[in-house]
Design a protein around this motif. Structure first.
Motif, PDB file in Angstrom:
ATOM      1  N   SER A  44      40.813  21.749  -1.070  1.00 23.82           N
ATOM      2  CA  SER A  44      41.318  20.472  -0.573  1.00 23.82           C
ATOM      3  C   SER A  44      42.839  20.368  -0.613  1.00 23.82           C
ATOM      4  CB  SER A  44      40.693  19.332  -1.374  1.00 23.82           C
ATOM      5  OG  SER A  44      39.310  19.228  -1.092  1.00 23.82           O
ATOM      6  N   ALA A  97      36.727  19.576   1.024  1.00 23.67           N
ATOM      7  CA  ALA A  97      35.791  18.461   0.876  1.00 23.67           C
ATOM      8  C   ALA A  97      36.423  17.083   0.796  1.00 23.67           C
ATOM      9  CB  ALA A  97      34.944  18.679  -0.381  1.00 23.67           C
ATOM     10  N   THR A  98      37.673  16.956   0.416  1.00 27.14           N
ATOM     11  CA  THR A  98      38.216  15.638   0.110  1.00 27.14           C
ATOM     12  C   THR A  98      38.199  14.689   1.300  1.00 27.14           C
ATOM     13  OG1 THR A  98      40.146  14.422  -0.729  1.00 27.14           O
ATOM     14  CG2 THR A  98      40.604  16.411   0.550  1.00 27.14           C
ATOM     15  N   THR A  99      37.815  13.445   1.051  1.00 28.57           N
ATOM     16  CA  THR A  99      37.814  12.417   2.099  1.00 28.57           C
ATOM     17  C   THR A  99      39.231  11.970   2.450  1.00 28.57           C
ATOM     18  OG1 THR A  99      37.464  10.731   0.389  1.00 28.57           O
ATOM     19  CG2 THR A  99      35.519  11.535   1.556  1.00 28.57           C
ATOM     20  N   HIS A 156      37.776  16.778  10.553  1.00 27.36           N
ATOM     21  CA  HIS A 156      37.038  17.245   9.372  1.00 27.36           C
ATOM     22  C   HIS A 156      35.588  17.439   9.758  1.00 27.36           C
ATOM     23  CE1 HIS A 156      36.621  16.763   4.683  1.00 27.36           C
ATOM     24  NE2 HIS A 156      36.338  17.972   5.115  1.00 27.36           N
ATOM     25  N   TYR A 187      31.187  18.737   6.057  1.00 31.40           N
ATOM     26  CA  TYR A 187      30.771  17.953   4.889  1.00 31.40           C
ATOM     27  C   TYR A 187      32.006  17.304   4.291  1.00 31.40           C
ATOM     28  CZ  TYR A 187      32.894  21.327   1.684  1.00 31.40           C
ATOM     29  OH  TYR A 187      33.796  22.096   1.002  1.00 31.40           O
ATOM     30  N   ASP A 188      31.819  16.397   3.354  1.00 33.74           N
ATOM     31  CA  ASP A 188      32.922  15.916   2.514  1.00 33.74           C
ATOM     32  C   ASP A 188      32.335  15.367   1.217  1.00 33.74           C
ATOM     33  OD1 ASP A 188      32.088  13.255   2.995  1.00 33.74           O
ATOM     34  OD2 ASP A 188      33.651  12.873   4.480  1.00 33.74           O
ATOM     35  N   THR A 189      33.211  14.913   0.334  1.00 32.58           N
ATOM     36  CA  THR A 189      32.754  14.497  -0.997  1.00 32.58           C
ATOM     37  C   THR A 189      31.852  13.271  -0.931  1.00 32.58           C
ATOM     38  OG1 THR A 189      34.872  13.333  -1.255  1.00 32.58           O
ATOM     39  CG2 THR A 189      34.675  15.497  -2.289  1.00 32.58           C
ATOM     40  N   ARG A 212      36.812  12.241  11.410  1.00 32.47           N
ATOM     41  CA  ARG A 212      35.610  12.683  10.699  1.00 32.47           C
ATOM     42  C   ARG A 212      34.479  12.933  11.702  1.00 32.47           C
ATOM     43  NH1 ARG A 212      33.740  15.409   6.737  1.00 32.47           N
ATOM     44  NH2 ARG A 212      32.353  16.211   8.360  1.00 32.47           N
ATOM     45  N   TYR A 256      28.360   9.513   5.663  1.00 37.77           N
ATOM     46  CA  TYR A 256      29.818   9.489   5.743  1.00 37.77           C
ATOM     47  C   TYR A 256      30.348   8.062   5.743  1.00 37.77           C
ATOM     48  CZ  TYR A 256      29.333  14.420   6.803  1.00 37.77           C
ATOM     49  OH  TYR A 256      29.024  15.745   6.719  1.00 37.77           O
TER      50      TYR A 256
END
Length: 399
Positions: free
Chosen positions: A103, A126-128, A141, A144-146, A352, A387
């Motif tokens: 990240s 992963a960080t949003t 992005h 996936y993400d956190t 996203r 999300y």
């Protein structure tokens, strides 16, 4: 003769636009990730192969211009990654950088790329924050993400009675974000956070951290790390008898690559969240087997996400009729994502890409009927639930 020469020049002039809309008469994509550290299997050379596979499946060209993919190892260091990215943009005519495992690296390269007016598509980090307060009009992005991981794995374990948590957290942006997102979701569902301990990236000895987690009495030990860090923590937790004592391990970012590295004997029963599984549909299985023939491994969500990101980028160039950044970014925002990775995926105003994710459980060895078929799909989580709503992301691009 003069008329002939003038007509020849004119013909040459009108024949150019197909390539004139492509800078440097080629499209060049850089896959920048960890190829020698804890995330080498998580993405690494396999993401590079996924990118090349996407280009080949697209036909090798876009708008009659050849497509080239290059790669480099950022060693999980933001300064190294930024230097590589700057060189790629300034001297090597790279048009877009993708994958960006780690990240802190992804945030640094996305910021540089925004200044340079270049598209980035992150599939490995992963960080949003990438689509939150540090969003970019040219930053996307994928995979996936956190937040999606917290909703998937965190939510499932709380619902199953795991209502007290202690975290082992990787000491950098990704770990903080994953712990924060999961903690918020656990608390929202009525659970309790007992504490956390942070460990350096690439730690090999987890004994002191695991003893703290064991002593906390938490029903769930949340592993807010990834790659070899998670594998090593799980192995050493087994040596301490943590799961035998009744505590549950939550691998908050764990993929098929790491499950294979551990083996089903050690990993069985783990719950985890991925946005892709090779044996979920006939189409994903066909892609997985082609990838396996090429690389010797089955793809995880990062590899498949990279394939999807490269494919969608080339589709956007084709639709825009140019590789000019503003036009391509606009098409990436507009176009639905339909491929082996996503069905009717959509890109929010914050960049996203929103698609379904899947809650998995690792099968026991006697449940596995073919090589690499490690997962049972317990639930499908719709993308709009997995999300953050772009309007709640903190991104200043969202009106």
């Amino acid at each position: 003769m003069r008329k002939f020469l003038l007509s020849t020049v004119a013909v040459g002039f009108v024949a150019m636009p197909a390539l004139a809309e492509i800078s440097d008469n080629k499209v060049k994509i850089g896959i920048l990730n960890d190829q020698s550290g804890v995330y080498a299997d998580f993405g690494g050379k396999y993401s590079f192969e996924a990118a090349k596979m996407a280009v080949e499946d697209f036909g090798g060209t876009v708008l009659d211009a050849p497509v080239e993919v290059i790669t480099a190892d950022h060693q999980n260091k933001p300064d190294v990654a930024s230097n590589i990215a700057r060189q790629w943009y300034d001297t090597e005519q790279v048009d877009s950088i993708m994958e960006l495992t780690t990240s802190s690296v992804a945030l640094a390269v996305q910021a540089l790329s925004r200044d340079k007016g270049k598209v980035t598509i992150t599939t490995g980090a992963a960080t949003t924050e990438l689509t939150g307060e540090q969003c970019s009009p040219y930053g996307f992005h994928w995979a996936y993400d956190t937040h999606a991981l917290a909703v998937g794995t965190g939510g499932a374990l709380v619902d199953a009675g795991g209502d007290s948590w202690y975290f082992l957290t990787a000491d950098y942006a990704f770990g903080y974000s994953l712990e924060e997102q999961t903690s918020a979701f656990v608390t929202e569902k009525g659970g309790e956070i007992l504490g956390s301990v942070r460990h350096p990236l690439s730690t090999t000895d987890y004994s002191s951290f695991l003893l703290q987690a064991q002593a906390s009495g938490g029903k769930v030990i949340g592993l807010a790390n990834a790659g070899m860090d998670t594998q090593n923590a799980i192995k050493q937790a087994g040596e301490f008898g943590i799961t035998q004592g009744g505590q549950k391990l939550a691998a908050l970012l764990f993929t098929l690559a790491e499950v294979h590295g551990l083996g089903a004997e050690v990993a069985q029963g783990l719950n985890l969240t991925e946005s892709f599984y090779w044996n979920r549909t006939p189409e994903t299985a066909e892609f997985g087997k082609r990838f396996m023939e090429r690389t010797g491994v089955m793809p995880n969500m990062v590899h498949a996400g990279t394939y999807s990101a490269v494919t969608q980028y080339l589709k956007a160039i084709e639709a825009a009729g140019t590789d000019e950044t503003e036009a391509v970014a606009a098409k990436l925002h507009e176009m639905p994502v339909n491929d082996i990775f996503a069905t009717e995926g959509k890109v929010g105003a914050n960049g996203r890409m929103i698609s379904d994710v899947y809650l998995m459980e690792v099968k026991s060895p006697d449940e596995i009927t073919e090589e690499w078929d490690y997962y049972k799909v317990l639930a499908t989580i719709p993308g709009d639930q997995a999300y953050l709503d772009p309007a709640e992301s903190g991104c200043d691009l969202v009106k």
